[in-house]
Motif scaffolding. Structure first.
Motif, PDB file in Angstrom:
ATOM      1  N   TYR A 238      -3.003  23.231  18.879  1.00  0.00           N
ATOM      2  CA  TYR A 238      -3.164  24.434  19.705  1.00  0.00           C
ATOM      3  C   TYR A 238      -3.812  25.582  18.927  1.00  0.00           C
ATOM      4  CZ  TYR A 238       0.123  22.301  23.048  1.00  0.00           C
ATOM      5  OH  TYR A 238       0.742  21.477  23.953  1.00  0.00           O
ATOM      6  N   GLY A 239      -4.091  25.352  17.651  1.00  0.00           N
ATOM      7  CA  GLY A 239      -4.673  26.406  16.826  1.00  0.00           C
ATOM      8  C   GLY A 239      -3.648  27.393  16.301  1.00  0.00           C
ATOM      9  N   MET A 240      -2.372  27.002  16.283  1.00  0.00           N
ATOM     10  CA  MET A 240      -1.289  27.903  15.874  1.00  0.00           C
ATOM     11  C   MET A 240      -0.877  27.612  14.427  1.00  0.00           C
ATOM     12  SD  MET A 240       0.895  27.634  19.437  1.00  0.00           S
ATOM     13  CE  MET A 240       2.329  28.458  18.765  1.00  0.00           C
ATOM     14  N   ASP A 241      -1.825  27.806  13.527  1.00  0.00           N
ATOM     15  CA  ASP A 241      -1.523  27.564  12.118  1.00  0.00           C
ATOM     16  C   ASP A 241      -0.983  28.808  11.413  1.00  0.00           C
ATOM     17  OD1 ASP A 241      -2.263  24.938  12.306  1.00  0.00           O
ATOM     18  OD2 ASP A 241      -4.336  25.299  11.698  1.00  0.00           O
ATOM     19  N   ASN A 242      -1.116  29.969  12.071  1.00  0.00           N
ATOM     20  CA  ASN A 242      -0.557  31.197  11.501  1.00  0.00           C
ATOM     21  C   ASN A 242       0.928  31.254  11.879  1.00  0.00           C
ATOM     22  OD1 ASN A 242      -0.574  33.563  10.072  1.00  0.00           O
ATOM     23  ND2 ASN A 242      -1.346  34.800  11.758  1.00  0.00           N
ATOM     24  N   LEU A 243       1.678  30.297  11.313  1.00  0.00           N
ATOM     25  CA  LEU A 243       3.039  30.017  11.741  1.00  0.00           C
ATOM     26  C   LEU A 243       3.974  29.966  10.540  1.00  0.00           C
ATOM     27  CD1 LEU A 243       5.023  28.955  14.030  1.00  0.00           C
ATOM     28  CD2 LEU A 243       4.312  26.657  13.304  1.00  0.00           C
ATOM     29  N   VAL A 244       5.138  30.595  10.679  1.00  0.00           N
ATOM     30  CA  VAL A 244       6.195  30.522   9.668  1.00  0.00           C
ATOM     31  C   VAL A 244       7.420  29.878  10.316  1.00  0.00           C
ATOM     32  CG1 VAL A 244       7.705  31.794   8.102  1.00  0.00           C
ATOM     33  CG2 VAL A 244       5.363  32.576   8.481  1.00  0.00           C
ATOM     34  N   VAL A 245       7.886  28.783   9.745  1.00  0.00           N
ATOM     35  CA  VAL A 245       9.066  28.089  10.245  1.00  0.00           C
ATOM     36  C   VAL A 245      10.222  28.314   9.282  1.00  0.00           C
ATOM     37  CG1 VAL A 245      10.088  25.884  10.911  1.00  0.00           C
ATOM     38  CG2 VAL A 245       7.665  26.327  11.362  1.00  0.00           C
ATOM     39  N   LEU A 246      11.315  28.915   9.794  1.00  0.00           N
ATOM     40  CA  LEU A 246      12.546  29.077   9.021  1.00  0.00           C
ATOM     41  C   LEU A 246      13.479  27.948   9.431  1.00  0.00           C
ATOM     42  CD1 LEU A 246      13.099  32.931   9.469  1.00  0.00           C
ATOM     43  CD2 LEU A 246      11.722  31.739   7.753  1.00  0.00           C
TER      44      LEU A 246
END
Length: 244
Positions: A29-37
């Motif tokens: 989806y192009g959502m690489d500006n992602l932070v996963v806690l």
């Protein structure tokens, strides 16, 4: 890592393979500006056996499965940060040692979260450094969610154990906290991160970050409802001068 403007997602439940699938889906989806806690990844589950959290929970997929998720996050340019805590010492930890607990002015041990006890500030790095290094080495995460440490006011965690450096003083708490801060800065330098961000709230010792020279870049009030409590959440930004 540059996380300003990122979407933040908390992953509490499910198999580690499900996280890998989510990361790949978001990438499409192009959502690489992602932070996963990521919480509840520890071998005994959430808020159990700290600081003995490795290897990762076998019921959720174990080491290889979580390592695969971390590799996907790195490849996609996403950030995966595991929940870590080196303040609460649980009696079911195989590393349990009463000699490393904080002693109150009356000689008792200080209660912490759930059935844990407060780890002496002077002993935090003894447990944090090897475990943090092991997590980075064996899992390969590119972020860290360090819970609680800088949120407690120093006078809440004064160690009166005889012989401890700074016993009975706030200095005995501040100096070890600063050493833990330096450990985090060393990690950022190793990863060549010129800028970093952190999240805290008005119920925490956010002045610690301002003392360290960080700039508050965002604030948002939140009413929890039913508790007659409104908290303000803050995002702070800091720089590593040698790399900026």
């Amino acid at each position: 890592a540059q996380i300003a403007g990122s979407m933040v997602m908390e992953f509490w439940y499910g198999h580690f393979d499900e996280l890998t699938e989510l990361l790949e889906q978001y990438h499409r989806y192009g959502m690489d500006n992602l932070v996963v806690l990521m919480h509840r990844w520890q071998n005994a589950g959430f808020d159990r056996k700290y600081p003995s959290v490795m290897p990762p929970s076998p019921s959720r997929g174990g080491l290889e499965s979580l390592r695969a998720a971390a590799a996907v996050a790195r490849r996609n340019g996403q950030t995966l940060a595991l929940h870590e805590n080196y303040k609460d010492f649980y009696p079911d930890s195989p590393q349990w040692n009463e000699a490393d607990l904080l002693v109150r002015h009356d000689g008792t041990y200080q209660d912490a979260w759930a059935d844990s006890k407060e780890l002496a500030p002077s002993k935090i790095r003894k447990y944090a450094e090897p475990m943090m290094n092991r997590i980075r080495r064996e899992i390969g995460t590119n972020g860290c969610f360090l819970d609680v440490h800088s949120t407690h006011l120093p006078w809440w965690r004064v160690d009166f154990r005889p012989g401890v450096p700074g016993a009975g003083t706030m200095r005995g708490t501040l100096l070890p906290t600063n050493r833990l801060w330096q450990l985090a800065m060393e990690y950022l330098r190793e990863k060549q991160s010129a800028r970093y961000f952190l999240w805290t709230d008005s119920d925490s010792d956010f002045g610690f970050y301002e003392h360290k020279g960080l700039q508050r870049i965002a604030a948002q009030a939140y009413d929890w409802g039913g508790h007659d409590v409104t908290e303000t959440y803050y995002v702070y930004a800091g720089e590593l001068p040698a790399l900026s």
